[in-house]
Structures are given as C-alpha cells and as structure tokens.
Design an enzyme around this catalytic site. Structure first.
Site, short mmCIF file in Angstrom:
data_model
loop_
_atom_site.label_atom_id
_atom_site.label_comp_id
_atom_site.label_asym_id
_atom_site.label_seq_id
_atom_site.Cartn_x
_atom_site.Cartn_y
_atom_site.Cartn_z
N GLY A 48 5.97 1.77 5.13
CA GLY A 48 6.45 2.78 4.21
C GLY A 48 5.53 3.11 3.06
N PHE A 118 10.20 -4.07 -0.77
CA PHE A 118 8.88 -4.50 -0.29
C PHE A 118 8.38 -5.59 -1.24
CE2 PHE A 118 5.65 -2.31 2.63
CZ PHE A 118 6.56 -2.12 3.64
N PHE A 157 -19.81 12.33 14.34
CA PHE A 157 -19.97 11.03 13.69
C PHE A 157 -20.99 11.17 12.55
CE2 PHE A 157 -21.96 6.60 14.30
CZ PHE A 157 -20.99 5.97 13.56
N GLN A 233 -7.86 -8.19 1.36
CA GLN A 233 -6.46 -8.59 1.53
C GLN A 233 -6.15 -9.12 2.93
OE1 GLN A 233 -2.93 -5.59 1.54
NE2 GLN A 233 -2.67 -6.85 -0.27
N HIS A 235 -2.95 -9.88 5.31
CA HIS A 235 -1.52 -9.60 5.44
C HIS A 235 -0.86 -10.86 5.99
CE1 HIS A 235 2.23 -7.73 6.59
NE2 HIS A 235 1.85 -6.60 6.05
N LEU A 245 -0.27 -5.91 13.53
CA LEU A 245 0.55 -6.03 12.32
C LEU A 245 2.05 -6.07 12.62
CD1 LEU A 245 0.15 -5.97 9.16
CD2 LEU A 245 1.07 -3.68 9.31
N GLU A 248 5.49 -5.45 6.66
CA GLU A 248 6.23 -6.09 5.57
C GLU A 248 7.69 -5.62 5.57
OE1 GLU A 248 3.79 -6.65 2.13
OE2 GLU A 248 5.39 -5.97 0.82
N ARG A 280 1.48 -10.00 -1.29
CA ARG A 280 0.79 -10.44 -0.07
C ARG A 280 -0.16 -11.59 -0.27
NH1 ARG A 280 -0.20 -4.54 2.60
NH2 ARG A 280 1.98 -4.33 3.23
N HIS A 345 -6.47 -7.41 6.40
CA HIS A 345 -5.68 -6.18 6.48
C HIS A 345 -6.23 -5.02 5.67
CE1 HIS A 345 -2.13 -3.74 7.05
NE2 HIS A 345 -1.86 -3.71 5.76
N ARG A 380 -3.45 -5.47 -3.41
CA ARG A 380 -2.63 -4.27 -3.28
C ARG A 380 -1.21 -4.62 -2.88
NH1 ARG A 380 -0.89 -1.11 1.05
NH2 ARG A 380 -2.12 -2.13 2.66
C1 LIG Z 1 -1.54 -1.55 11.00
C2 LIG Z 1 -1.52 -1.02 9.59
C3 LIG Z 1 -0.31 -0.75 8.96
C4 LIG Z 1 -0.30 -0.27 7.66
N1 LIG Z 1 0.91 -0.02 7.06
C5 LIG Z 1 0.93 0.48 5.81
C6 LIG Z 1 2.17 0.81 5.19
O1 LIG Z 1 3.24 0.70 5.78
N2 LIG Z 1 2.14 1.27 3.92
C7 LIG Z 1 0.98 1.45 3.23
O2 LIG Z 1 1.02 1.89 2.10
N3 LIG Z 1 -0.21 1.16 3.82
C8 LIG Z 1 -0.26 0.70 5.08
N4 LIG Z 1 -1.47 0.42 5.66
C9 LIG Z 1 -2.70 0.81 4.98
C10 LIG Z 1 -2.91 2.31 5.13
O3 LIG Z 1 -2.39 2.74 6.35
C11 LIG Z 1 -4.37 2.72 5.07
O4 LIG Z 1 -4.98 2.16 3.94
C12 LIG Z 1 -4.50 4.24 4.99
O5 LIG Z 1 -3.75 4.86 5.99
C13 LIG Z 1 -5.95 4.67 5.07
O6 LIG Z 1 -5.99 6.06 5.14
P1 LIG Z 1 -7.36 6.84 5.02
O7 LIG Z 1 -7.03 8.28 5.10
O8 LIG Z 1 -8.08 6.35 3.84
O9 LIG Z 1 -8.21 6.38 6.30
P2 LIG Z 1 -7.92 6.38 7.86
O10 LIG Z 1 -6.56 6.82 8.20
O11 LIG Z 1 -8.38 5.08 8.38
O12 LIG Z 1 -8.89 7.52 8.38
C14 LIG Z 1 -10.28 7.37 8.35
C15 LIG Z 1 -10.90 8.62 8.95
O13 LIG Z 1 -12.29 8.61 8.74
C16 LIG Z 1 -12.97 9.03 9.90
N5 LIG Z 1 -14.29 8.43 9.87
C17 LIG Z 1 -14.63 7.17 9.50
N6 LIG Z 1 -15.96 7.00 9.56
C18 LIG Z 1 -16.48 8.17 9.96
C19 LIG Z 1 -17.80 8.63 10.22
N7 LIG Z 1 -18.87 7.85 10.05
N8 LIG Z 1 -17.97 9.91 10.66
C20 LIG Z 1 -16.90 10.72 10.84
N9 LIG Z 1 -15.64 10.33 10.60
C21 LIG Z 1 -15.44 9.08 10.17
C22 LIG Z 1 -12.09 8.57 11.05
O14 LIG Z 1 -12.30 9.37 12.18
C23 LIG Z 1 -10.69 8.77 10.45
O15 LIG Z 1 -10.24 10.09 10.71
C24 LIG Z 1 -1.51 -0.06 6.97
C25 LIG Z 1 -2.71 -0.32 7.59
C26 LIG Z 1 -2.72 -0.82 8.88
C27 LIG Z 1 -4.06 -1.13 9.49
#
Ligand SMILES: Cc1cc2nc3c(=O)[nH]c(=O)nc-3n(C[C@H](O)[C@H](O)[C@H](O)COP(=O)(O)OP(=O)(O)OC[C@H]3O[C@@H](n4cnc5c(N)ncnc54)[C@H](O)[C@@H]3O)c2cc1C
Length: 568
Positions: A48, A118, A157, A233, A235, A245, A248, A280, A345, A380
């Site tokens: 969440g 949470f 990429f 961190q 988890h 995972l 939580e 955590r 995590h 966090r």
């Molecule tokens: C299993 C899991 C469950 C989680 N549950 C929760 C939760 O319930 N609540 C909460 O608050 N947080 C949670 N988190 C943490 C949270 O989900 C993440 O921190 C957050 O979603 C990250 O979002 P972001 O947009 O920063 O990156 P991401 O969603 O990881 O997106 C990264 C993007 O960057 C792109 N990218 C990366 N490198 C390159 C590159 N070199 N060239 C081109 N594109 C690239 C990828 O294609 C991707 O689209 C969870 C994490 C995990 C792993």
C-alpha cells in the site's frame, strides 16, 4: 537527431508521474524505458501507499504532521524534515488524484478508501488495493499516459548521461535493444526515475532482476554526487529460499511472526502494543537474532503465521500473497504458516537531489527510488515509497517543465557526440578485451559478498574483509571475456553494463558503511551499536573520482522535530 524538451528515463510510477506532469504543462516529453512501463518493478508493490486520510475509525486523529513525525522517527532522524513534511502533506491530495483517475483502491463499508496499519506508523494510514497496490497504481498512470499521448520509447536502454563542459545536462545515450544501435537523444532536461538497485545483493532480494545499480551509477560517473547509499533496507518477511516479498500488509492485517517454539518473539524487542508492527530495520534485526540464537526453524528461518486471520480475510485482503505461496512453495497460508527470512528490499540512498528533484547539475533531475531527497533517511517506513514516487515524480516533472520553458528546442550535438564516444569507449574497455573471466560468476559472487559482509548486522572487521573481496571482483571485472557482439536483443551487453553499475554502487556502500562509525536505522554496526548524533547526524555524499569514490558530507535539514531516542 531525436530531441525532446524533457526526457524521462524510467517507466515506473515516478517516471510516468513526472511525464504526465510535464505533458499537462504543455511540454514536449518522452519516456525512455528498458522495459515496457507496466513491467516496471513498481507493479510488484503489494501492501500500500501512505496518506493521513483519517478514513479508518481508529485513525481519525491522523494528520500529515503525525505522518511526518512517524516518517522522521522511522528514518532515525536522518530524513530532511521539510521534504518529509512536503511528502506527507501532499499525500491526501495525491491519493484523491489517483482515485479520480480510476485507481481501484479497496474500500470501507462507507465507500471511503480503506486503510490498514503498517509498521512504524502511529495510525492505520496505508491505502491499498488488496495486495496489488503497485499494479493498480501503475496501470492507472499508464492509462493517463495513453490519454495524454505521452511518447514512450520502450526497450531502449540508457547507457550514458550527457553533461556538457558547462556542467549542464544535454540528454542521454541509449542502446536501442531492438536493433543494437547506439542513439543520441537530446533534451533540455533529463529526469532519472530508474528505480531501486536490489540486485546488487544477488538473489537475496525482493527486487526484480531489472532493479540494478546502473541507474544511479551513470549520473555518478558523469559527475553528479550520490547520497546515503550505505543505508540498505532489509524487509523482514521474504520467502525462505527465493526471497519473494510477503508484504508488510500481512502483519498489518494481523499476521504473527513466530519462532520454532511457536512463540511470538517480537515481544522481546518492542512493546506489546507494537509487536509485529515495528519498523522494518528493527523487525529484521529481531528476526535475524532469533535465527542466529537458535530459535529459527531448522536454524534457518521463522514463520509468518496468517492462519488465525481465517480464509475469508486472507482471500479478500491478501489474495496475491496466497497465490505466491501456493505457486512458489506449495503452501496454502490459510492452513500452514509461511517460512520467511529477511531479504534486501530497498535502497534509501541514491542520486542527491532536492524536493523538486533538482540535482547539482542544471537540467538533471531524479525521482523515485533512484533518488535521495531525502525523505527516508536511514530507514524507510513501509508504504512511504509508493508515496514518494508519485509526489516527487510529479514535483520533478513540474519543476523541469518550468526549467525548459525558455530554452532553445534543439539538441546540443557536440555534447551528445562526446557522450556517445564516451559510451563507446566504456563498452570497449569493459567488453572489448580478450580476458577470460566469466562476468556472471562475478555477479553471483558479488551478491554473496554483499549479503555476508554488508547485511543486517555489520562490523568493521567483516566489512574490511568484504571490501577486499569486492576489490578483487572489481579487478577481475577488468579482465572479463569479450561481450557478445550480436546486434538485436543483446542481453549480454545489458547485463554486463548493469553489473558495472552494481560494482560501482557496492563499492560506495562498502566505503560509506565502513566510514560511518555509528548505528542508525538500517545501518547497524555491532562494533558501534549506538547512534552518534554529535558526529554522524549528517548525510554522506559520494563523488566519483578517477581514484575511486570520495566521501564528503551534507547537513540534515532539521527544524520540526528534535532528534530523540527511537523507542517503539
Ligand atoms: C516486491 C516489492 C513490493 C513493494 N511494495 C511496496 C509497497 O507496498 N509500498 C511501498 O510504498 N513501496 C513498496 N515497494 C517499493 C516501491 O515499489 C518502489 O520503491 C517503487 O515502486 C519504485 O518506483 P520507481 O518508479 O522509482 O522505479 P521502478 O518502478 O523500479 O521503475 C524503474 C524504471 O526505470 C527503467 N530503467 C531502469 N534503468 C534503465 C536504463 N538504464 N535505461 C532505460 N530504462 C531504465 C525501467 O525500465 C523501469 O521502467 C515494493 C518494492 C518491491 C520490490
């Protein structure tokens, strides 16, 4: 040459929200992502997203101020307090926005958005969509991108960030994975939203295979400082064996943690009132202690027990968790407890930026998990990361829109060409030699070193030994066998470059963790087990130099809450 006013790198929640903000401001923006956006790791988020909505009868006194306090206390007072307050006071509005855009949140009987308790939170303030919150949020934002016709360059990429001689950001260099061509993409502003770096820890992480350190390493190499990367961190509840995972939310819904004797052991470490809902860092250390002191099942894991919640609640609130357990380990949590261990995590640190995503380099921004604003400090709280992505994604998109307004809409070819040559040079140095080392063995060994030497508990001795091993791996990496030279879908090239990013970031973690002679949040040293505000209430700032990472410091922005001993 391709040019857009703003380039967002990353199609997760932070990147998409930034792009929508820019588009809504009438700016020409494109998203570059190595994955299709909805395959980003954000979609795996389960439990969440936090906001003080006070919808839950037990949380009716909740306020953004209380949310900020919990966040800052959770951060062990390393978070920048104003930034944390901006996040928590924007939270209710941002949830409403997502709701109006069609995000299917779970609801209370009266129709309001449901909230569950949470860890480390004084009130039940985590809004959720069953246990698939990230998936719902990501689909919602992707729909908005389709609606606003945001251009998406997927399966591109990014390999280099272009910063010119005046230290101004000019675009990126990418590998088009479809055909193997290296392309220059010009922009007046670039927002990095490349997500977490969990795969530095090999397989012992909840993160997707695609969550690597390269997104933080690239700007670092280009001269942008990174911050607080020593804070990693763990988890408390990932599946024993494969570290998938278990949200939580399982404990938020009332799940127990029990050891081999069937004892709810958290009472030994936090108050009876808090139990499984400690923050955590503390719950992970407690679990690890149970295992190390011989109270783990087979000496290896403990149980997350949901059985008493009953079939209906589990199927309604935690259907994804049940599915994962059945599919991956053949256990139905309605009938059996789930074997779990702590797993890597989240990276609290990242690209040093302010509350508008601005970095030291004009035109270069960061948002989401790859950024370090810092709102999470040394630890966090669950549910605050999804919140961070949308709040600061939006803010960086808005600030970048203002920044590009009066700029000439034209690619700066000379800067980009120089960056292209640098990327070619780097590819050639890394994978153009005739060494014999297997890069995938180095990748696997790196994960083992990080888990063993820079894990939940750290000591100077163990970390020094770990750093030596790490240096050995860095040396071996210089002698890897040539990169495969196929053009289309060259994943060998992709993975090896990701490994280069991981090696860079892990070296910073190692140096920073050794340097910080105190315990704070997720950084726990057995040889310095107390927090030391007199010497260490400060951010670590890392700069890239040819001789290796150089460590400096940055002040923590205080002002709202006095640092106090952290008790739960
Ligand atoms: C299993 C899991 C469950 C989680 N549950 C929760 C939760 O319930 N609540 C909460 O608050 N947080 C949670 N988190 C943490 C949270 O989900 C993440 O921190 C957050 O979603 C990250 O979002 P972001 O947009 O920063 O990156 P991401 O969603 O990881 O997106 C990264 C993007 O960057 C792109 N990218 C990366 N490198 C390159 C590159 N070199 N060239 C081109 N594109 C690239 C990828 O294609 C991707 O689209 C969870 C994490 C995990 C792993």
């Amino acid at each position: 040459m391709i040019f857009h006013d703003i380039i967002v790198v990353g199609g997760g929640l932070a990147g998409l929200r930034a792009a929508i903000a820019a588009k809504m401001n009438g700016v020409d923006v494109a998203v570059i992502s190595k994955l299709h956006p909805v395959r980003s790791h954000s979609g795996a988020a389960q439990g969440g997203i936090n906001a003080a909505l006070a919808n839950n009868p037990e949380g009716k006194d909740d306020t953004p101020e209380r949310h900020a306090y919990d966040t800052i206390k959770g951060s062990d007072f390393l978070a920048d307090q104003e930034a944390a307050f901006i996040m928590t006071s924007t939270a209710p509005e941002i949830i409403r926005e997502m709701e109006h855009w069609g995000c299917p949140f779970s609801r209370f009987e009266d129709g309001s958005v449901a909230q569950r308790p949470f860890g480390g939170a004084g009130f039940p303030r985590t809004c959720y969509g069953a246990d698939r919150t990230g998936h719902y949020l990501l689909q919602t934002l992707f729909e908005q991108c389709v609606k606003h016709q945001v251009k998406i360059m997927e399966e591109w990429f990014v390999l280099g960030l272009s910063i010119d001689d005046n230290r101004t950001c000019r675009g990126v260099v990418c590998l088009d994975l479809h055909n193997g061509n290296l392309e220059m993409v010009g922009a007046n502003a670039v927002i990095f939203a490349t997500g977490g770096s969990g795969r530095m820890y090999g397989t012992k992480t909840s993160n997707a295979l695609t969550s690597t350190g390269l997104g933080i390493a690239m700007p670092f190499w280009a001269g942008v400082p990174i911050k607080d990367i020593e804070f990693v961190q763990f988890h408390p509840t990932t599946l024993f064996k494969n570290n998938v995972l278990m949200t939580e939310g399982c404990r938020g819904e009332g799940g127990y943690l029990i050891n081999k004797d069937g004892e709810r052991y958290m009472g030994r470490y936090v108050s009876e009132k808090v139990m499984e809902l400690g923050p955590r860092d503390i719950v992970s250390r407690s679990t690890q202690t149970e295992i190390e002191e011989g109270r783990g099942v087979e000496g290896k894991y403990v149980y997350l027990d949901l059985r008493h919640l009953g079939a209906q609640k589990i199927m309604e609130r935690l259907p994804g968790i049940r599915e994962i357990c059945i599919d991956f380990i053949g256990i139905d949590p309605i009938e059996e407890p789930i074997p779990i261990v702590p797993g890597m995590h989240y990276t609290m640190g990242g690209i040093d930026c302010d509350q508008d995503g601005k970095t030291e380099v004009p035109g270069f921004y960061a948002a989401g998990e790859c950024a370090c604003v810092s709102v999470h400090g040394a630890n966090r709280l669950g549910g605050n990361s999804l919140l961070e992505t949308v709040v600061f994604g939006r803010r960086s998109g808005e600030d970048a829109s203002k920044y590009v307004k009066d700029k000439e809409k034209k690619a700066q070819e000379s800067a980009l060409k120089k960056s292209l040559e640098e990327v070619k040079g780097q590819l050639n140095t890394i994978g153009g030699g005739n060494g014999k080392e297997n890069p995938y063995e180095i990748r696997d060994e790196l994960g083992d070193v990080m888990v063993k030497h820079f894990g939940i508990f750290r000591t100077g001795e163990e970390m020094k030994e770990g750093l030596e091993k790490l240096n050995g791996l860095i040396e071996r990496f210089k002698k890897i066998r040539p990169i495969d030279n196929c053009k289309a879908w060259n994943f060998d090239k992709l993975w090896i470059m990701e490994l280069a990013g991981n090696l860079c970031l892990t070296e910073c973690i190692a140096l920073g963790a050794l340097n910080r002679t105190e315990s704070r949040g997720a950084h726990f040293r057995r040889d310095f087990s107390k927090r030391d505000d007199a010497n260490w209430l400060k951010h670590t700032l890392y700069r890239h130099t040819p001789e290796g990472p150089q460590i400096g410091y940055k002040e923590v922005q205080l002002g709202r809450f006095e640092p106090e001993e952290r008790k739960y």
